[in-house]
Design a protein around this motif. Structure first.
Motif, short mmCIF file in Angstrom:
data_model
loop_
_atom_site.label_atom_id
_atom_site.label_comp_id
_atom_site.label_asym_id
_atom_site.label_seq_id
_atom_site.Cartn_x
_atom_site.Cartn_y
_atom_site.Cartn_z
N PRO A 53 0.83 -1.22 0.00
CA PRO A 53 0.00 0.00 0.00
C PRO A 53 0.86 1.26 0.00
CG PRO A 53 0.12 -0.91 2.21
CD PRO A 53 0.81 -1.90 1.31
N ASP A 54 0.30 2.33 -0.54
CA ASP A 54 0.97 3.62 -0.44
C ASP A 54 0.94 4.12 1.00
OD1 ASP A 54 1.52 3.67 -3.17
OD2 ASP A 54 -0.42 4.61 -3.64
N ASP A 55 -0.14 3.85 1.70
CA ASP A 55 -0.30 4.22 3.12
C ASP A 55 -0.16 2.96 3.95
OD1 ASP A 55 -1.18 4.88 5.67
OD2 ASP A 55 -2.81 6.18 4.96
N PRO A 56 0.84 2.88 4.83
CA PRO A 56 1.05 1.65 5.60
C PRO A 56 -0.11 1.30 6.53
CG PRO A 56 2.48 3.43 6.38
CD PRO A 56 1.87 3.90 5.10
N ALA A 57 -1.04 2.23 6.74
CA ALA A 57 -2.22 1.92 7.55
C ALA A 57 -3.18 1.01 6.81
CB ALA A 57 -2.93 3.20 7.97
N HIS A 58 -3.01 0.89 5.49
CA HIS A 58 -3.90 0.05 4.67
C HIS A 58 -3.27 -1.31 4.43
CE1 HIS A 58 -5.29 4.20 3.04
NE2 HIS A 58 -5.90 3.90 4.19
N THR A 59 -4.07 -2.24 3.95
CA THR A 59 -3.60 -3.61 3.76
C THR A 59 -2.76 -3.77 2.51
OG1 THR A 59 -5.65 -4.36 4.83
CG2 THR A 59 -4.34 -6.02 3.65
N ALA A 60 -3.25 -3.24 1.38
CA ALA A 60 -2.57 -3.46 0.10
C ALA A 60 -3.11 -2.49 -0.93
CB ALA A 60 -2.78 -4.90 -0.37
N ARG A 61 -2.36 -2.33 -2.00
CA ARG A 61 -2.84 -1.64 -3.20
C ARG A 61 -3.17 -2.71 -4.23
NH1 ARG A 61 -0.07 0.63 -7.73
NH2 ARG A 61 1.91 0.14 -6.72
N VAL A 62 -4.38 -2.68 -4.74
CA VAL A 62 -4.86 -3.74 -5.63
C VAL A 62 -5.21 -3.14 -6.99
CG1 VAL A 62 -6.62 -5.52 -6.00
CG2 VAL A 62 -5.73 -5.10 -3.69
N ARG A 63 -4.63 -3.73 -8.03
CA ARG A 63 -4.94 -3.32 -9.41
C ARG A 63 -5.73 -4.43 -10.08
NH1 ARG A 63 0.42 -0.87 -12.12
NH2 ARG A 63 -1.12 -0.36 -13.74
#
Length: 304
Positions: A53-63
């Motif tokens: 993720p761009d923000d470490p508070a989130h789980t993942a960036r998904v495309r």
């Protein structure tokens, strides 16, 4: 370079039912130009690639990719990807719990895992964007897209129109199950419809349905997206969410919580069940939640 992948069937508890999805749980290091090629090779309605993720508070960036293009949001890819990551137990060395947040082009998607006796059996999520009603569609044009006569489209409650909660769909109610079973996508008509209803987010696609119970609580649906090289999709969570949200706006009550079950994929031999909860307050849709079960199918490696 070897890339691991997993496939799951989504919106079903039966293997080889529902909607198949390919998930690459760690897409770091894959050349940008290969993402679309891998999705085209799988040739599922969608393939997902998971990045930090761009923000470490989130789980993942998904495309999310169809066989022809990247899209900002879709339903069964979110459910299936959360299921895969939940069963994996960790993402990029960090443990995952029963609640996740995915960064996607359409915005943040908040998800929660479904469990049965402690085992992870599926996932649910809240649509990332509010309901957008993007204009009416000519009845004759819609009928041409699905190869039916215009009178096969019911007009008593609403006419065909574009709706979205992150990805746009043309929705229409049909006169009955016979009409639904007879529908076939006409790619030429779809291309003509896209000229009048062009969207920057995806190609023109049609989500058609009939009521199978009292009111709108139980629906049977089909989805055609031939311009995305998806002649028919067995389960479409994003379309189900948009349709359900739109139908709840037609409920005369200013405040309502409606649970709508949408059955899809029957005509393809891949029956799917999509559960949608819509909350409306002061005549405004506040949230749309989509949920369903998943079944693991395959795992392997891609030689890139």
């Amino acid at each position: 370079m070897m890339i691991d992948y997993v496939t799951v069937d989504v919106f079903t508890d039966t293997r080889f039912g529902g909607n198949p999805l390919a998930v690459v749980p760690d897409a770091r290091g894959i050349d940008e130009g290969l993402l679309q090629k891998i999705a085209t090779e799988f040739n599922y309605s969608e393939t997902t690639f998971v990045f930090p993720p761009d923000d470490p508070a989130h789980t993942a960036r998904v495309r999310i990719f169809t066989p022809t293009t990247e899209i900002p949001f879709a339903g069964h890819p979110n459910v299936g990807t959360a299921f895969v990551l939940g069963r994996q137990g960790a993402v990029f060395g960090r443990p995952v719990g029963d609640r996740m947040v995915f960064e996607e082009k359409a915005g943040l998607v908040h998800l929660d895992l479904l469990r049965d006796g402690g085992a992870i059996v599926g996932a649910g999520f809240v649509a990332p964007q509010p309901l957008a009603m993007q204009g009416e569609i000519d009845r004759d044009m819609m009928a041409a897209c699905i190869s039916l006569a215009p009178d096969a489209i019911a007009m008593s409650t609403h006419g065909p129109r574009m709706v979205s909660v992150g990805l746009p769909f043309a929705v229409a109610e049909l006169a009955g199950l016979d009409a639904l079973a007879s529908a076939r996508p006409n790619a030429t008509a779809f291309a003509q419809a896209e000229q009048r209803h062009r969207s920057p987010d995806d190609r023109f696609s049609a989500f058609i349905y009939v009521r199978t119970g009292d009111g709108f609580d139980h629906l049977r649906a089909r989805m055609f997206a031939p311009l995305d090289n998806v002649p028919e999709d067995p389960a479409t969570g994003s379309a189900s969410a948009a349709l359900a949200a739109y139908l709840v706006t037609l409920d005369p009550r200013r405040d309502a919580v409606r649970n709508i079950t949408i059955e899809q994929g029957v005509e393809m031999g891949r029956r799917s069940l999509i559960e949608v909860e819509v909350r409306k307050t002061n005549d405004q849709v506040q949230s749309v939640r989509i949920a369903g079960r998943c079944v693991p199918v395959m795992q392997g490696r891609i030689d890139v």
